[in-house]
Design a protein around this motif. Structure first.
Motif, short mmCIF file in Angstrom:
data_model
loop_
_atom_site.label_atom_id
_atom_site.label_comp_id
_atom_site.label_asym_id
_atom_site.label_seq_id
_atom_site.Cartn_x
_atom_site.Cartn_y
_atom_site.Cartn_z
N ASP A 184 -12.46 8.12 -2.47
CA ASP A 184 -12.89 6.98 -2.12
C ASP A 184 -13.97 6.31 -2.90
N THR B 75 0.70 5.26 1.14
CA THR B 75 -0.31 6.32 1.66
C THR B 75 -0.80 7.57 0.89
N ASP C 221 -7.48 11.69 -3.53
CA ASP C 221 -7.79 10.91 -2.40
C ASP C 221 -9.18 10.92 -2.21
N ASP D 142 0.86 -1.28 -0.02
CA ASP D 142 0.10 0.13 -0.10
C ASP D 142 0.99 1.38 0.21
N GLN E 295 -7.48 0.54 5.73
CA GLN E 295 -7.50 1.93 6.31
C GLN E 295 -8.85 2.11 6.74
N ARG E 296 -9.90 2.13 5.80
CA ARG E 296 -11.32 2.79 5.96
C ARG E 296 -11.87 1.91 7.20
N LEU F 235 -8.78 3.92 -2.93
CA LEU F 235 -8.48 5.31 -2.87
C LEU F 235 -7.80 5.96 -4.37
N ASN G 115 -7.84 0.58 -0.23
CA ASN G 115 -8.06 1.40 0.82
C ASN G 115 -8.94 0.72 1.81
#
Length: 610
Positions: free
Chosen positions: A105, A5, A103, A3, A145-146, A119, A142
């Protein structure tokens, strides 16, 4: 897949990667990226995507298919669950407005029903006039992280907690290069935890350039980004851990600036590229094997244009790589065989292989060469056939060996037939004097044995080390061996006598003399002195200057008719003349006297050495 960021920071670099004028193989480079990347033209048609994009979508859309516009996913949804038509997706909006997107989603549904949160970061691509000609989308999974963000909604997650949760190696420094933050993934990559506010530029124990040269920490990519106050992309380095293990990585350092524009520090993400390096080394080894192969190995696209050419091909066909790459492969095909190539390409398009196809090809100088071809389809990373690889092996020597084998088989057939004819003559001759079956058997056995011994004298010998030695014998020994089947057992009044000086015969001269003497003896047995019980043959040898002379005199045979003897030439006479004049460079004379035939054979002594 690793991944990233902030994949939006990769967009400027990706635009350079997608410019074919900068790098000639963008597809291969895009496949190395750990994030999904795809490109659409101004109409929304997908013109390029990488392997990671196909994995995130769970499918491989068809390039340029009007049914595959704006996105290669099966379905799209908003975070709230509302369906998003492809024509209204973020990519469609960027192409329509020309404004980039950062960025955002979006939910991707795969064909198997699974869903991920992606993302996305999209940037328009414009021409020199500023018109939008397409867009590039960089997106990553993502979902994790979500979920973490949703789980922490009850509290207030800090930036540090978010970065610690990211599985990519990330760390930050102040403006002087002192490390102020690192996450757990960075410690795992380095193999050591650096000291905050003391360790500088990079937390690894040691650093090296890709070629193994030591890399001082204050010259590493992070230090360069701080000194130059700009992102530093496209570089690679190697981190050595305290245990001695090494990890190749790609750094993505980005300088950070305060509200007034002053440099306040930098953040760096390190992407482990170990697996890519393994694949690269394997590719290098394979390329080295191909280049060093004695066989001609080349590649062509589906239009029959040559794209690759090894040294073996250069040696076989005479063209250098610079001369031949970009030319049609039919340049190697003789004009009368041009119909072969379309048939081969049709089979390749169907995914078929062609094994050991014997044919003829043409060299640069116009000469033809026999080759055995093996042709295989070449596929890209998505399994699409994009060309063919061809191996051409020179089989000239094999063809010659096959021709020699056929010649030997024909010669063997001829000789076997001659042996049967000769054996019949021996039996017929022996029957004239034999009084009982036992006498006939003994006479035939002895004469056939003598013929075998004479044949053995004409064969080359194989030495212990495998080398071939030419046959060698003395003339008298050869003569006695050949006439022995027609003579009685050794006694004082033998029918055939040999006198005079002897001489050594070697090489091909042994076979020539053996054929001549065998012909003389066979004719004497059929028509001359040996056909009568009282017949005799006298062989005299003597020297005349540089020549060696053999005189063959028959006596006691049937009356000789000179006109019959000179009226025509039979096979034996033709053979004698061709052998003596052609191979031995000598002379042969025949004289038919009332009491018998006289043959005078003269050859130079140096010809008797083969």
């Amino acid at each position: 897949m690793t991944d990233i960021t902030d994949s939006s920071e990769l967009l400027p670099a990706l635009r350079a990667l997608l410019d074919d004028q900068v790098l000639h193989q963008p597809d291969q480079l895009l496949d190395l990226l750990p994030v999904g990347v795809y490109v659409c033209d101004r109409n929304g048609l997908i013109v390029r995507y990488n392997r990671a994009a196909a994995e995130l979508w769970g499918r491989k859309p068809v390039i340029g298919d009007p049914a595959e516009r704006f996105c290669g996913s099966y379905r799209l949804y908003k975070l709230g669950g509302d369906h998003v038509p492809h024509a209204e997706c973020p990519m469609a909006a960027v192409i329509a407005t020309g404004h980039g997107l950062r960025d955002q989603d979006v939910v991707i549904e795969r064909p198997d029903g699974s869903r991920i949160v992606a993302l996305v970061n999209i940037e328009p691509i414009t021409d020199d006039a500023g018109h939008v000609v397409g867009a590039v989308n960089v997106f990553r999974d993502n979902t994790a992280q979500r979920r973490r963000l949703l789980a922490m909604e009850a509290g207030s997650p800090t930036a540090e907690s978010i970065l610690q949760a990211v599985p990519a190696a990330i760390y930050a420094t102040d403006a002087a290069g002192r490390i102020t933050f690192y996450n757990a993934a960075a410690v795992e990559l380095w193999g050591v935890a650096p000291e905050l506010d003391r360790s500088e530029f990079c937390g690894s124990w040691k650093l090296y350039w890709p070629d193994g040269t030591p890399l001082p920490h204050d010259e590493c990519p992070m230090a360069m980004a701080l000194k130059q106050k700009r992102p530093v992309f496209g570089m690679e380095a190697i981190a050595e851990r305290p245990d001695g293990s090494r990890v190749p990585f790609a750094p993505y350092p980005m300088p950070l600036f305060g509200s007034s524009g002053e440099l306040v520090g930098a953040v760096n993400m390190l992407v482990d590229i170990s697996s890519r390096d393994v694949n690269s080394r394997a590719a290098y080894r394979l390329a080295a094997i191909i280049e060093s192969s004695d066989d001609a190995i080349l590649a062509k696209d589906l239009d029959g244009v040559i794209t690759d050419w090894n040294q073996g091909a250069e040696r076989l066909f005479g063209y250098t790589a610079e001369e031949i790459i970009g030319k049609p492969v039919t340049i190697l095909v003789p004009a009368e065989r041009h119909d072969d190539e379309p048939a081969i390409l049709d089979r390749i398009r169907r995914g078929e292989r062609i094994e050991h196809y014997d044919t003829i090809r043409q060299r640069k100088d116009g000469t033809l060469v026999d080759v055995s071809l093996s042709v295989s389809p070449v596929k890209n990373a998505f399994g699409t056939i994009i060309g063919a690889s061809k191996i051409a092996r020179d089989i000239t020597e094999r063809k010659r060996a096959e021709e020699r084998q056929q010649l030997l088989l024909r010669e063997m057939d001829h000789r076997v037939k001659n042996l049967f004819t000769l054996s019949a003559s021996v039996v017929t001759l022996s029957a004239r004097s034999a009084k009982t079956p036992q006498e006939l058997a003994n006479a035939v056995r002895e004469r056939l044995g003598a013929l075998a011994r004479a044949h053995a004298l004409t064969l080359p010998k194989i030495l212990d080390d495998g080398r071939r030695a030419e046959p060698s014998t003395m003339l008298h020994a050869l003569l006695r061996t050949i006439v022995s089947p027609y003579d009685e057992e050794a006694r004082e009044d033998a029918r055939i006598s040999v006198s005079g000086p002897d001489i050594e015969i070697t090489g091909t001269a042994v076979t020539s003399f053996a054929l001549l003497l065998h012909e003389f003896t066979t004719n004497a047995a059929k028509y001359g002195a040996l056909s009568m019980p009282t017949g005799r043959i006298k062989v005299e040898c003597f020297e005349e200057g540089p020549c060696f002379v053999l005189k063959w005199q028959e006596q006691g045979g049937p009356p000789v008719d000179a006109e019959t003897g000179t009226g025509s030439e039979g096979f034996g006479s033709l053979l004698a003349r061709a052998t003596v004049k052609g191979q031995l460079g000598g002379e042969i004379l025949r004289e038919w006297k009332p009491d018998g035939l006289t043959i005078r054979l003269s050859v130079t002594r140096d010809r008797l050495a083969g």
